[in-house]
Write an enzyme that holds these catalytic residues in place. Structure first.
Site, mmCIF file in Angstrom:
data_model
loop_
_atom_site.group_PDB
_atom_site.id
_atom_site.type_symbol
_atom_site.label_atom_id
_atom_site.label_comp_id
_atom_site.label_asym_id
_atom_site.label_seq_id
_atom_site.Cartn_x
_atom_site.Cartn_y
_atom_site.Cartn_z
ATOM 1 N N CYS A 66 47.349 102.832 -22.711
ATOM 2 C CA CYS A 66 47.623 102.408 -21.332
ATOM 3 C C CYS A 66 46.341 102.440 -20.501
ATOM 4 C CB CYS A 66 48.741 103.273 -20.730
ATOM 5 S SG CYS A 66 49.542 102.470 -19.340
ATOM 6 N N HIS B 69 53.082 103.025 -24.992
ATOM 7 C CA HIS B 69 52.867 104.470 -25.121
ATOM 8 C C HIS B 69 53.425 105.049 -26.424
ATOM 9 C CE1 HIS B 69 51.439 105.495 -21.017
ATOM 10 N NE2 HIS B 69 52.090 104.393 -20.679
ATOM 11 N N GLU C 287 52.984 107.958 -27.634
ATOM 12 C CA GLU C 287 53.364 109.374 -27.485
ATOM 13 C C GLU C 287 54.769 109.512 -26.916
ATOM 14 O OE1 GLU C 287 51.588 107.705 -25.401
ATOM 15 O OE2 GLU C 287 51.806 108.424 -23.355
#
Lengths: 743, 256
Positions: free
Chosen positions: B88, B215, B217
């Site tokens: 990002c 993302h 994660e």
């Protein structure tokens, strides 16, 4: 300024002299409705239950704190603050909404907690026939404001609600709640610690450099909006800087760890209404001390600010910290050197602005002169405004008979309800909000009644949260309070959690009007009764741990908002893997309606479509609600349900539609319902209830449990492979339902 | 144990969950500030630039961070072949720093992340779950466990995520992630932000630097997968297992 002449003379009597200009501004803030609760304090104390065995910190400081779960020997708690930012958002929607988020998260950070999410309740007007285009502009910009703050700060928006009603045309409502995670042993308080008796303490100002923004904000928020004051009012709105806040928050983590490692006693408070003057005096007063602050030592963004501006401006992103003198350099180094704050924003950082004194005097100095010298007792003097309520009869029972209507007509009503902005999918709004930052989100906004997160690393305990209000206030101010609590509780129950705490934000008009004050008192009573009746711990209410009152939500032209209490309920589920989902997943599930339906349509979704003046709002029957909640909670805990959804606005009709369509219209099954009673009442009554789905394997067990309970239930149908909703003889394709809701 | 630095820029906000996912993959992950001493930072085996809004997205997202001294250390590390992942805002920083695709090895800036636009309409910030698929995974050390046929659910959360490339950049030369629908079809309809060729992420020439807007994660653990998306991964939501993107962190750790 907003002080009345009566209050001014009261101040002179109190001080035995005329106040200085700076002192006058301080009183203007501290005695404003926003800070003093002068109209409402008595009512709140009279009714609201605030105590409970799980409360770690009740009402009184910046946030209330409830015990959440134990993990690895630590008692984790949830700190909650719930605020409104209505007036600023009406004037400057982006800045107003953004600083609404910015302010409420500060209340949580200053308890030593880390913010794990925010919730918002937005109430907008209706731009009928394009006569009030400003209404749409405000709605759009408020959403951007919330997103402009929460996203960069890195706190997920864990849900919200958006309501539309013409009474908000001149006064939008922007209520925000922030939730934080804190170890009970590490809660930081917002007053000077007792150690200051024995060693010198410094007062340190942390954050953005002080400017003139938000000067007079608290006082402006405590008055009726007048279009002629637009220019002054704009100056009273604060300006947000989430970027700087994020850096401060990271520095605070280092500070809190250092404080904990070195066992330092500190006091910590955010700067909100009234700026330095309020924060510094309150932090001192709370500990029984005084402070001596030199305004020349405040980092200012522009030169030559007037002392009253430095003292009272509401520049955002600031905190006030009191620490032992010996620890001061460590604090300054964290903010100014480790995190290089002065390099990130002009003159931002930490600076010593004064000392804690044993003399209980609040002193402000400027260019060698004392500009404020008040006994702290004068600041904490209870200020009260006598308000009177005029009782009026609110009809509670109805004999209104609803003419039965054809299935075709019902389908038409149903389509209109789904296409109404109040019931449509809110995805176009919440897609602006990051709902997954921190990586802890389990059930996302729109997927279930409550959002669920697992905020503690390595721990499966889930936190369920919901924010709710309704449009019943115009018909029945008591019901609007009670129903908001009841709905919020149902939302938490429906995912399998047990409600543990409530917060409220009470939005009303001008309390000097006896009708409005009556509405306010009724709302508070409704909230209190619901909290008392719907507790899960024997002989305990669900405690109200935080709250806010926003009055004068009306314009000079006299249009006031309908009574609008907004409620947050948080709940705990021992293991997130046991959550119950909302969407129907498999065919051949039995669908059961829980809760009796009553023909009470005042303020309901169907009433706006039929344009009929129903008088009685959907009553909240606490004994029925409590029994339903206990039953649903047990059934979910025993893993007997495959889906569960509560009934509220729009009734069974909206509930079943949402269970079929899910968050984004990706349907799995259809449903076939056979309804025998009055169709209108069964489908559109908004009394509290649930729809549950059960597997064939569990059917007998569940039916047995239902039979032995006090709960009214009705088997209404089953899920089917065809992607349609069939009610008696009429079938509607799910794609059609989805189109109503999405377009 | 491979040592990973998750670099906290002023305004980063995804560093903790990123470090958590990387730790699960076996990294010794440490969050280090942007002003961490260069010689110390150089000792790490791998680096992640996490998401956020560094420097308030002043000028352009990532533009200011890309000028920080710490990026010099990263350029050196990239040259040495250490794995570097930008997520990002980290993706935006890597693009602004010229570390992807780094055509000729001289950090020329040839990629920008522009504001989300579809059908000529500015979209603003977007929070959504979408699907991506790997392309030419053999060209990236991060993608060794991915197949071209994979369809991976992942969230996007950005206002400036539309890849714009200089004409001389030939995407075919690099590994990448592209937006697709739930069945893996790469189409205009499946492109949420108007990104060039549906690009969601892009590797450098050597395959040791990866910049991606979505993302990973937030899709590294099964419990993070929303129940309402169209993916077989939803069936494992409550099984407390790795999510679709843990393999990215695993591959990164094995290469470090």
């Amino acid at each position: 300024m907003n002080l009345s002449s009566q209050e001014l003379s009261q101040i002179e009597t109190l001080l035995d002299r005329k106040p200085t200009l700076v002192e006058t501004y301080i009183f203007d803030t501290m005695w404003s409705e926003h800070c003093s609760y002068k109209s409402t304090k008595d009512t709140l104390k009279e009714f609201l239950p605030t105590k409970g065995s799980e409360v770690a910190l009740g009402i009184g400081e910046d946030s209330g704190i409830i015990r959440f779960t134990k993990h690895n020997g630590k008692q984790y708690c949830i700190a909650i603050s719930h605020e409104s930012h209505n007036h600023p958002s009406q004037i400057l929607p982006v800045e107003g909404a953004a600083t609404g988020v910015g302010g409420v998260v500060r209340d949580v950070y200053c308890m030593g907690a880390d913010v794990i999410g925010v919730l918002n309740s937005l109430h907008f007007g209706i731009n009928k026939d394009n006569q009030s285009p400003l209404v749409d502009e405000i709605a759009e910009n408020v959403v951007l404001g919330v997103s402009d703050y929460a996203n960069p700060l890195g706190v997920p928006v864990l849900g919200g609600e958006t309501l539309y009603h013409p009474s908000y045309n001149d006064n939008c409502l922007v209520n925000v709640a922030a939730l934080g995670l804190v170890d009970e042993a590490k809660i930081i308080h917002s007053f000077v610690p007792k150690e200051a008796e024995h060693e010198p303490y410094d007062v340190i100002l942390i954050g953005k450099s002080t400017d003139a923004t938000g000067f007079g904000g608290a006082s402006f928020s405590s008055a009726t909006l007048d279009k002629n004051d637009q220019a002054t009012n704009i100056g009273a709105v604060q300006v947000h800087d989430p970027f700087l806040k994020r850096v401060i928050v990271e520095a605070l983590k280092v500070l809190f760890k250092t404080i904990d490692d070195q066992k330092i006693s500190v006091g910590f408070k955010d700067l909100g209404a009234g700026g330095i003057s309020c924060a510094a005096s309150e932090i001192a007063v709370g500990g029984g001390f005084g402070v001596d602050v030199n305004l020349d030592h405040v980092n200012v963004a522009v030169d030559n600010l007037l002392p009253e501006v430095i003292a009272c401006s509401e520049t955002q992103e600031r905190f006030c910290l009191v620490v032992p003198e010996t620890f001061t350099q460590t604090v300054l180094d964290i903010f100014n050197i480790q995190f290089e704050m002065p390099k990130l924003y002009l003159k931002a950082g930490a600076s010593v602005i004064g000392k804690v004194t044993k003399a209980q005097q609040f002193i402000l100095r400027h260019k060698g002169e004392i500009v404020c010298n008040l006994p702290v007792t004068s600041i904490t003097t209870e200020v009260k405004a006598d308000r009177h309520a005029t009782d009026r009869q609110i009809p509670k029972t109805t004999t209104e008979i609803f003419p039965e209507i054809s299935l075709e007509k019902i389908q038409e009503i149903g389509s209109k309800i789904l296409s109404n902005p109040n019931n449509k999918s809110k995805r176009p709004i919440y897609r602006f909000f990051d709902n997954a930052v921190r990586g802890d989100s389990i059930l996302y906004p729109g997927e279930t009644d409550a959002v669920v997160v697992t905020p503690i690393e390595g721990c499966n305990t889930g936190l369920a949260v919901s924010i709710d209000s309704n449009l019943y206030g115009h018909h029945d101010p008591y019901v609007s309070g009670a129903a908001a609590v009841a709905e919020s509780i149902r939302n938490v129950i429906a995912v399998g959690a047990r409600p543990i705490a409530v917060t409220d934000c009470l939005n009303y008009g001008n309390p000097q009007k006896p009708d409005v004050f009556f509405d306010f008192r009724e709302g508070v009573k409704g909230i209190a009764d619901a909290c008392n009746a719907l507790g899960f711990i024997p002989n305990e209410p669900i405690p109200i741990i935080s709250g806010n009152v926003s009055l004068y939500n009306e314009s000079k032209t006299g249009s006031a908002i309908i009574p609008s209490p907004v409620i947050v309920v948080v709940g705990r589920i021992e293991d997130y893997r046991n959550v119950c989902l909302m969407q129907l997943q498999k065919e051949n599930q039995t669908l059961i309606l829980i809760g009796k339906r009553y023909a009470e349509f005042g303020g309901t979704q169907i009433s706006t479509i039929l344009n009929q003046p129903f008088s009685v709002a959907p009553q909240v029957r606490f004994d029925e609600e409590a029994a339903q909640n206990q039953l649903i909670h047990t059934l979910i805990t025993q893993k007997n349900l495959t889906a569960c959804h509560d009934i509220s606005a729009g009734g069974l009709w909206v509930t079943i539609t949402e269970m079929l369509l899910g968050e984004r219209g990706r349907t799995r099954v259809g449903a076939e319902l056979t309804l025998t009673d009055s169709l209108v009442t069964t489908l559109f009554s908004e009394n509290g209830g649930y729809v549950i789905a059960i597997n064939a394997d569990n059917k007998e067990t569940v039916i047995q449990t239902l039979k032995t309970s006090d709960v009214t239930y009705q088997e209404i149908g089953k899920t089917i492979p065809e992607k349609t909703l069939t009610i008696n003889s009429v079938s509607i394709p799910l794609t059609t339902l989805n189109n109503y809701r999405e377009n | 144990m491979a040592r990973l630095a998750v670099i906290q820029f002023p305004g980063s906000n995804c560093e903790y969950e990123t470090a958590r996912a990387a730790s699960k993959a076996g990294f010794d992950a440490k969050i280090v500030r942007w002003n961490f001493p260069a010689d110390e930072l150089a000792k790490f085996d791998a680096y992640i630039l996490p998401g956020g809004f560094s420097y308030q997205d002043r000028v352009r997202a990532g533009a200011i961070s890309a000028k920080l001294p710490v990026v010099g250390v990263l350029a050196e590390a990239a040259h040495e072949g250490k794995p570097i992942l930008g997520i990002c805002n980290g993706c935006q920083i890597l693009a602004e720093a010229g570390l992807i695709p780094d055509l000729s090895g001289n950090q020329e800036v040839s990629v920008a992340l522009a504001r989300n636009v579809r059908d000529g309409q500015l979209l603003g910030f977007m929070c959504d779950w979408i699907f991506v698929k790997p392309q030419r995974p053999e060209k990236s050390l991060f993608m060794r466990y991915f197949l071209e046929s994979d369809v991976l659910p992942i969230p996007i959360n950005h206002g400036e995520g539309r890849f714009v490339l200089k004409p001389e950049v030939n995407v075919e030369d690099y590994a990448s992630f592209v937006f697709c629908d739930s069945h893996g079809v790469v189409s205009d309809a499946a492109n949420p932000n108007g990104s060039y060729l549906n690009l969601a992420g892009l590797s450098n020439q050597k395959g040791n630097v990866l910049a991606m807007m979505p993302h990973p994660e937030r899709s590294a653990f099964s419990k993070q997968i929303p129940i309402s998306i169209d993916s077989p991964w939803t069936a494992q939501k409550f099984e407390d297992v790795d999510g679709p993107w843990m393999k990215l962190f695993l591959a990164m750790r094995e290469a470090a």
